[in-house]
Enzyme design. Structure first.
Site, PDB file in Angstrom:
ATOM      1  N   HIS A 175      14.350   1.553   3.681  1.00  7.54           N
ATOM      2  CA  HIS A 175      13.906   1.581   2.276  1.00  7.54           C
ATOM      3  C   HIS A 175      12.406   1.860   2.219  1.00  7.54           C
ATOM      4  O   HIS A 175      11.955   2.721   1.466  1.00  7.54           O
ATOM      5  CB  HIS A 175      14.240   0.252   1.604  1.00  7.54           C
ATOM      6  CG  HIS A 175      13.529   0.018   0.305  1.00  7.54           C
ATOM      7  ND1 HIS A 175      13.825   0.719  -0.838  1.00  7.54           N
ATOM      8  CD2 HIS A 175      12.514  -0.827  -0.029  1.00  7.54           C
ATOM      9  CE1 HIS A 175      13.026   0.315  -1.824  1.00  7.54           C
ATOM     10  NE2 HIS A 175      12.218  -0.624  -1.356  1.00  7.54           N
ATOM     11  N   ASP A 219      -3.512  30.513  -6.991  1.00  6.04           N
ATOM     12  CA  ASP A 219      -2.506  29.806  -6.183  1.00  6.04           C
ATOM     13  C   ASP A 219      -3.258  28.877  -5.237  1.00  6.04           C
ATOM     14  O   ASP A 219      -4.489  28.782  -5.302  1.00  6.04           O
ATOM     15  CB  ASP A 219      -1.654  30.819  -5.392  1.00  6.04           C
ATOM     16  CG  ASP A 219      -0.287  30.241  -5.025  1.00  6.04           C
ATOM     17  OD1 ASP A 219      -0.258  29.136  -4.458  1.00  6.04           O
ATOM     18  OD2 ASP A 219       0.733  30.867  -5.324  1.00  6.04           O
ATOM     19  N   TRP A 263       9.082  -1.300   8.711  1.00  5.52           N
ATOM     20  CA  TRP A 263       8.448   0.032   8.703  1.00  5.52           C
ATOM     21  C   TRP A 263       7.163   0.028   9.509  1.00  5.52           C
ATOM     22  O   TRP A 263       6.686   1.079   9.914  1.00  5.52           O
ATOM     23  CB  TRP A 263       8.183   0.502   7.278  1.00  5.52           C
ATOM     24  CG  TRP A 263       6.931  -0.036   6.639  1.00  5.52           C
ATOM     25  CD1 TRP A 263       6.786  -1.252   6.044  1.00  5.52           C
ATOM     26  CD2 TRP A 263       5.666   0.634   6.518  1.00  5.52           C
ATOM     27  NE1 TRP A 263       5.509  -1.391   5.566  1.00  5.52           N
ATOM     28  CE2 TRP A 263       4.796  -0.241   5.840  1.00  5.52           C
ATOM     29  CE3 TRP A 263       5.177   1.871   6.904  1.00  5.52           C
ATOM     30  CZ2 TRP A 263       3.462   0.074   5.552  1.00  5.52           C
ATOM     31  CZ3 TRP A 263       3.856   2.180   6.618  1.00  5.52           C
ATOM     32  CH2 TRP A 263       3.016   1.288   5.947  1.00  5.52           C
ATOM     33  N   SER A 315       3.382  17.351   8.274  1.00  2.00           N
ATOM     34  CA  SER A 315       3.524  17.915   6.927  1.00  2.00           C
ATOM     35  C   SER A 315       2.392  17.447   6.019  1.00  2.00           C
ATOM     36  O   SER A 315       1.787  18.247   5.300  1.00  2.00           O
ATOM     37  CB  SER A 315       4.882  17.509   6.362  1.00  2.00           C
ATOM     38  OG  SER A 315       4.882  17.578   4.964  1.00  2.00           O
ATOM     39  N   SER A 316       2.081  16.138   6.060  1.00  2.00           N
ATOM     40  CA  SER A 316       1.018  15.610   5.198  1.00  2.00           C
ATOM     41  C   SER A 316      -0.328  16.204   5.563  1.00  2.00           C
ATOM     42  O   SER A 316      -1.128  16.522   4.687  1.00  2.00           O
ATOM     43  CB  SER A 316       0.910  14.096   5.322  1.00  2.00           C
ATOM     44  OG  SER A 316       2.122  13.513   5.044  1.00  2.00           O
ATOM     45  N   HIS A 327      -3.990   0.838   6.138  1.00  2.55           N
ATOM     46  CA  HIS A 327      -4.664   0.530   4.881  1.00  2.55           C
ATOM     47  C   HIS A 327      -5.141   1.774   4.142  1.00  2.55           C
ATOM     48  O   HIS A 327      -4.903   1.876   2.949  1.00  2.55           O
ATOM     49  CB  HIS A 327      -5.760  -0.525   5.025  1.00  2.55           C
ATOM     50  CG  HIS A 327      -5.949  -1.195   3.704  1.00  2.55           C
ATOM     51  ND1 HIS A 327      -5.066  -2.116   3.200  1.00  2.55           N
ATOM     52  CD2 HIS A 327      -6.821  -0.955   2.710  1.00  2.55           C
ATOM     53  CE1 HIS A 327      -5.413  -2.437   1.986  1.00  2.55           C
ATOM     54  NE2 HIS A 327      -6.475  -1.746   1.656  1.00  2.55           N
ATOM     55  N   GLU A 385      -3.600   4.419   4.217  1.00  6.91           N
ATOM     56  CA  GLU A 385      -2.329   4.938   3.706  1.00  6.91           C
ATOM     57  C   GLU A 385      -1.990   4.346   2.336  1.00  6.91           C
ATOM     58  O   GLU A 385      -1.535   5.055   1.452  1.00  6.91           O
ATOM     59  CB  GLU A 385      -1.203   4.634   4.703  1.00  6.91           C
ATOM     60  CG  GLU A 385       0.212   4.847   4.182  1.00  6.91           C
ATOM     61  CD  GLU A 385       0.561   6.303   3.960  1.00  6.91           C
ATOM     62  OE1 GLU A 385      -0.123   7.166   4.529  1.00  6.91           O
ATOM     63  OE2 GLU A 385       1.511   6.567   3.204  1.00  6.91           O
ATOM     64  N   TYR A 428      -3.995   3.465   0.087  1.00  6.75           N
ATOM     65  CA  TYR A 428      -4.835   4.110  -0.935  1.00  6.75           C
ATOM     66  C   TYR A 428      -4.447   5.559  -1.134  1.00  6.75           C
ATOM     67  O   TYR A 428      -4.638   6.111  -2.221  1.00  6.75           O
ATOM     68  CB  TYR A 428      -6.318   3.955  -0.589  1.00  6.75           C
ATOM     69  CG  TYR A 428      -6.738   2.512  -0.736  1.00  6.75           C
ATOM     70  CD1 TYR A 428      -6.375   1.800  -1.875  1.00  6.75           C
ATOM     71  CD2 TYR A 428      -7.436   1.844   0.249  1.00  6.75           C
ATOM     72  CE1 TYR A 428      -6.702   0.466  -2.009  1.00  6.75           C
ATOM     73  CE2 TYR A 428      -7.766   0.505   0.117  1.00  6.75           C
ATOM     74  CZ  TYR A 428      -7.392  -0.174  -1.012  1.00  6.75           C
ATOM     75  OH  TYR A 428      -7.700  -1.490  -1.152  1.00  6.75           O
ATOM     76  N   SER A 442      -6.307   8.451 -15.287  1.00  7.48           N
ATOM     77  CA  SER A 442      -7.594   8.843 -15.856  1.00  7.48           C
ATOM     78  C   SER A 442      -7.502  10.157 -16.631  1.00  7.48           C
ATOM     79  O   SER A 442      -8.415  10.513 -17.357  1.00  7.48           O
ATOM     80  CB  SER A 442      -8.639   9.005 -14.750  1.00  7.48           C
ATOM     81  OG  SER A 442      -8.701   7.848 -13.964  1.00  7.48           O
ATOM     82  N   HIS A 446      -6.980  -7.465   7.330  1.00  2.69           N
ATOM     83  CA  HIS A 446      -6.484  -8.454   6.363  1.00  2.69           C
ATOM     84  C   HIS A 446      -4.958  -8.465   6.314  1.00  2.69           C
ATOM     85  O   HIS A 446      -4.366  -9.324   5.674  1.00  2.69           O
ATOM     86  CB  HIS A 446      -7.101  -8.248   4.964  1.00  2.69           C
ATOM     87  CG  HIS A 446      -6.692  -6.984   4.282  1.00  2.69           C
ATOM     88  ND1 HIS A 446      -7.518  -6.288   3.455  1.00  2.69           N
ATOM     89  CD2 HIS A 446      -5.542  -6.288   4.296  1.00  2.69           C
ATOM     90  CE1 HIS A 446      -6.894  -5.214   2.995  1.00  2.69           C
ATOM     91  NE2 HIS A 446      -5.695  -5.201   3.494  1.00  2.69           N
ATOM     92  N   HIS A 447      -4.320  -7.489   6.987  1.00  2.79           N
ATOM     93  CA  HIS A 447      -2.859  -7.515   7.090  1.00  2.79           C
ATOM     94  C   HIS A 447      -2.415  -8.441   8.210  1.00  2.79           C
ATOM     95  O   HIS A 447      -1.217  -8.648   8.396  1.00  2.79           O
ATOM     96  CB  HIS A 447      -2.318  -6.113   7.363  1.00  2.79           C
ATOM     97  CG  HIS A 447      -2.532  -5.165   6.231  1.00  2.79           C
ATOM     98  ND1 HIS A 447      -1.601  -4.989   5.232  1.00  2.79           N
ATOM     99  CD2 HIS A 447      -3.567  -4.370   5.906  1.00  2.79           C
ATOM    100  CE1 HIS A 447      -2.055  -4.105   4.360  1.00  2.79           C
ATOM    101  NE2 HIS A 447      -3.254  -3.716   4.738  1.00  2.79           N
ATOM    102  N   THR A 492     -12.538  -1.046  -7.985  1.00  2.00           N
ATOM    103  CA  THR A 492     -11.284  -1.026  -8.727  1.00  2.00           C
ATOM    104  C   THR A 492     -11.498  -1.606 -10.126  1.00  2.00           C
ATOM    105  O   THR A 492     -10.955  -1.102 -11.117  1.00  2.00           O
ATOM    106  CB  THR A 492     -10.197  -1.823  -7.980  1.00  2.00           C
ATOM    107  OG1 THR A 492     -10.245  -1.458  -6.602  1.00  2.00           O
ATOM    108  CG2 THR A 492      -8.828  -1.530  -8.531  1.00  2.00           C
ATOM    109  N   LYS A 501     -12.934   0.917 -12.399  1.00  2.63           N
ATOM    110  CA  LYS A 501     -11.921   1.840 -12.925  1.00  2.63           C
ATOM    111  C   LYS A 501     -11.183   1.232 -14.100  1.00  2.63           C
ATOM    112  O   LYS A 501     -11.030   1.868 -15.147  1.00  2.63           O
ATOM    113  CB  LYS A 501     -10.922   2.187 -11.825  1.00  2.63           C
ATOM    114  CG  LYS A 501     -11.475   3.196 -10.866  1.00  2.63           C
ATOM    115  CD  LYS A 501     -10.476   3.517  -9.798  1.00  2.63           C
ATOM    116  CE  LYS A 501     -10.904   4.786  -9.102  1.00  2.63           C
ATOM    117  NZ  LYS A 501     -10.826   5.960  -9.969  1.00  2.63           N
ATOM    118  N   ARG A 512       9.923 -13.062   3.808  1.00  2.00           N
ATOM    119  CA  ARG A 512      10.459 -11.736   3.534  1.00  2.00           C
ATOM    120  C   ARG A 512      11.339 -11.292   4.689  1.00  2.00           C
ATOM    121  O   ARG A 512      11.357 -11.918   5.743  1.00  2.00           O
ATOM    122  CB  ARG A 512       9.309 -10.756   3.311  1.00  2.00           C
ATOM    123  CG  ARG A 512       8.424 -10.576   4.514  1.00  2.00           C
ATOM    124  CD  ARG A 512       7.167  -9.814   4.194  1.00  2.00           C
ATOM    125  NE  ARG A 512       7.423  -8.384   4.081  1.00  2.00           N
ATOM    126  CZ  ARG A 512       6.520  -7.434   4.391  1.00  2.00           C
ATOM    127  NH1 ARG A 512       5.321  -7.778   4.818  1.00  2.00           N
ATOM    128  NH2 ARG A 512       6.814  -6.175   4.265  1.00  2.00           N
TER     129      ARG A 512
END
Lengths: 525, 178
Positions: free
Chosen positions: A77, A106, A142, A169-170, A253, A255, A257, A268, A302-303, A328, A331, A450
């Site tokens: 998932h 293009d 994951w 690809s990315s 991390h 990722e 963002y 925005s 922090h993870h 943040t 924003k 979890r």
């Protein structure tokens, strides 16, 4: 003479029809559409897996699936939603919008663009095929932490190769985006005159080329540990499993963002359009986005507060993480200030954007709670974390994608969606998303871990509520698909400038937008 | 289009550099842990420095053991606790027995807690510097000789020395085949 020119033009635009058109296309709009449809398909596959999870968690005990399969569902998932639904959706939006927004014909590298998309179906076929293996799909989460991921079944090399492909690809997509933005802007469009969506994507693309290679390195080390006798993470050979967590989150991390900065750009863009005011604090928006991106590289641990870091490390990562709340906050302030005394109307894209601001901020606040190291020892690996990141990714990133689709659909198709149905879709989605994820805060704080298929009976009520919400949320998205197909069957009626307050070069083009956006670059003052 | 090409070249270099950086993180991490003494990493080679002056200070060392992945091994410290004088070398050993029916190759991974005191725990000799080969049913004494450095801070409680024993027979056998 004129027929002659028309004839030449026709030849110039000659293209294969049917399936080959889509396989060989190098047009940014075709590729954008492919990305968006692919993302929608993956959204439903990943969503179906989420519903299997929620069905199993409807009550305590094991009812529907065995624990091993449950773990495969949580792992798949996440992988599918992150790499299959969200990232391709944003790349699809970038493909459609960037050339139109900067006044280019293009993307800079059209053939590369075709490649970056067509890698995806192969990667996901490989990833999904592991579910049919005798040993099943990946089940270590994951994040693929060793030693567990090194002990899994035969799916592991397939998962890693498919992640390599997705990363390639990315990276190709990101290089294309940067090359387009830096080299193909209309004359007069300086960097600080670019639409904010273009800015957020430029910064996201830099994050992608900096972070994805690190993921590629980390999973390659996993692969060689398992099959070629290296010992990067195997303690038996002097390796350290915690090292993997450091390398993984050094990618991980940035990722997260990558998944939210383009969403900031979309919000925005939409908020000013329906407030009929210019975006408040454009410059500060750009600087805030850039600072969030830079900070994302120094907060990774922090993870992993609970792995046994020294006090100095815990404090460093706690404060840098909290620092992210400042840009943040800038924003969120700017969005609210944009709406202040604006002539606001509440069409579907605006509703989704407003819900984004409120619900994303809730996710941001729970993130701040998780940043507090001593508190994190209580929250770590509980449903509170699940609630946190689903709040920033579902009513955050996914709402932004949905808002963008409603907002630009008339430009893409020349057809207007049914506003009443759009609003019904919004209210169902917003109500159910909260029914699904809000109770997870409570069970998390009460200690429910979890990634478990069974739980203590005192968590039953909130889990039932969450499961009901999840099924409601899933069904609401079928309405979204219905609205899309209903719109496509309409006659072309949308105005070139489909929204009264919309601004930007894309609205100077006819609706639907022509196959090649700007053959001659527009002038920007 | 010349500028597009130069953009692509630069960006490709970034990609390659970041891929390299992910591998560079491995030695960076090890060096960082070694310098700061984080992570409880003890010295992986024998202490060969000069004799350490004895001090009239005593400290309790606790010994614990683990067997990774339920390998068919008995692995326990001979004594679980020693009170040692700072600066004086001591000998002790762990006992390992092979409970399987075939020859096994093993290796041990050491760790000191609290991690920041690992640098003061000097191993003069340790079975963890080598790999072991143990026949079916064989019992082996695995020796350690150590000394606690007199630079050890005074604000310290007990030191725990832990060994995790890994069965690496498959790896060794595969390497021999090559």
């Amino acid at each position: 003479m004129s027929t002659n020119i028309d004839h030449i033009k026709e030849e110039h635009h000659h293209q294969p029809s049917g399936l080959m058109r889509w396989i060989t296309t190098t047009n940014h709009k075709d590729i954008g559409s492919l990305y968006l449809w692919f993302s929608l398909l993956m959204f439903f596959i990943g969503g179906f897996m989420a519903l299997i999870i929620r069905a199993e968690l409807f009550q305590p005990g094991l009812q529907l699936v065995v624990p091993g399969f449950f773990n495969q569902m949580t792992t798949m998932h996440a992988l599918i939603m992150i790499f299959g639904a969200l990232m391709p959706a944003f790349v699809g939006l970038a493909n459609w919008q960037l050339p139109m927004m900067i006044g280019a014909p293009d993307m800079a590298l059209p053939r590369l663009n075709n490649w970056s998309f067509w890698i995806l179906p192969f990667a996901f076929t490989m990833l999904l095929s592991t579910l049919f293996f005798e040993s099943g799909g990946p089940a270590a989460g994951w994040t693929l932490y060793p030693p567990l991921s090194l002990q899994g079944g035969n799916s592991m090399p397939f998962v890693i190769f498919s992640l390599h492909l997705l990363g390639a690809s990315s990276i190709l997509g990101a290089i294309n985006v940067i090359a387009t933005i830096l080299n193909m802007r209309a004359p007069g469009m300086t960097l600080m005159k670019m639409p904010i969506f273009v800015w957020t994507w430029l910064i996201t693309a830099f994050l992608l080329i900096a972070a994805m290679p690190v993921l590629a390195g980390a999973i390659t080390m996993l692969l060689t540990d398992r099959f070629y006798g290296t010992s990067f993470f195997t303690a038996a050979g002097g390796g350290d499993p915690v090292l993997f967590q450091h390398i993984f989150w050094f990618f991980g991390h940035p990722e997260v963002y990558i998944l939210i900065l383009p969403a900031f750009g979309i919000i925005s863009t939409i908020i000013p359009a329906f407030s009929r005011k210019k975006l408040f604090g454009y410059d500060s928006m750009v600087y805030a986005t850039a600072s969030i991106a830079l900070l994302s590289f120094i907060v990774w641990a922090h993870h992993m507060f609970t792995v046994g870091m020294p006090l100095a490390g815990e404090i460093f990562f706690m404060f840098t993480t909290m620092l992210i709340a400042v840009p943040t906050g800038v924003k969120v302030f700017n969005w609210v200030a944009t709406m202040w005394r604006g002539s606001m109307t509440f069409e579907t894209p605006m509703l989704f954007s407003l819900a984004f601001i409120i619900l994303f901020t809730i996710g941001g606040f729970s993130g701040l709670m998780l940043a507090i190291t001593p508190a994190d020892f209580q929250y770590h690996d509980t449903y509170f974390v699940v609630a946190h990141f689903h709040y920033v990714l579902v009513p955050g990133a996914i709402f932004a994608v949905i808002a963008a689709v409603y907002y630009w659909l008339p430009k893409w198709t020349g057809k207007m969606y049914n506003e009443t149905l759009g609003k019904v879709h919004f209210w169902m989605t917003t109500v159910f998303v909260n029914i699904t994820f809000f109770p997870m805060h409570f069970v998390g704080l009460a200690g429910m871990p979890r990634r478990i298929p069974d739980y203590a009976v005192q968590f039953t009520d909130f889990n039932m509520i969450a499961s009901i919400g999840a099924f409601g949320f899933g069904l609401s998205q079928l309405l979204f698909v219905y609205i899309l197909f209903q719109t496509l069957r309409q006659p072309v009626t949308a105005a070139d400038k489909s929204w009264e307050g919309a601004e930007g070069l894309e609205w100077t083009l006819p609706s639907p937008a022509p196959y090649h956006s700007f053959d001659t670059p527009p002038k920007v003052d | 289009m010349k500028s597009v090409k130069s953009t692509i070249t630069k960006l490709s270099l970034v990609v390659v550099a970041m891929y390299g950086f992910s591998y560079a993180l491995v030695p960076i991490y090890d060096t960082f842990c070694e310098i700061t003494g984080l992570n409880g990493k003890t010295n992986e080679v024998a202490y060969t420095g000069s004799d350490i002056e004895k001090e009239n200070r005593f400290i309790k060392i606790k010994f614990i053991s683990n067997v990774a992945n339920s390998a068919p091994l008995y692995f326990e410290p001979a004594v679980t606790e020693m009170t040692v004088q700072v600066g004086k070398p001591y000998n002790t050993h762990y006992v390992m027995k092979n409970n399987s029916t075939k020859q096994l190759h093993t290796t041990a991974s050491p760790s000191v807690t609290p991690g920041k005191f690992a640098e003061y725990f000097k191993k003069i000799e340790c079975f963890c510097f080598n790999q072991q080969t143990i026949d079916s049913g064989e019992v082996k004494d695995l020796g350690i000789q150590f000394v606690v450095d007199n630079d050890l801070p005074t604000n310290i409680g007990d030191i725990v020395l832990s060994y995790t024993m890994f069965d690496i027979t498959n790896k060794v056998v595969e390497a021999d085949k090559l």
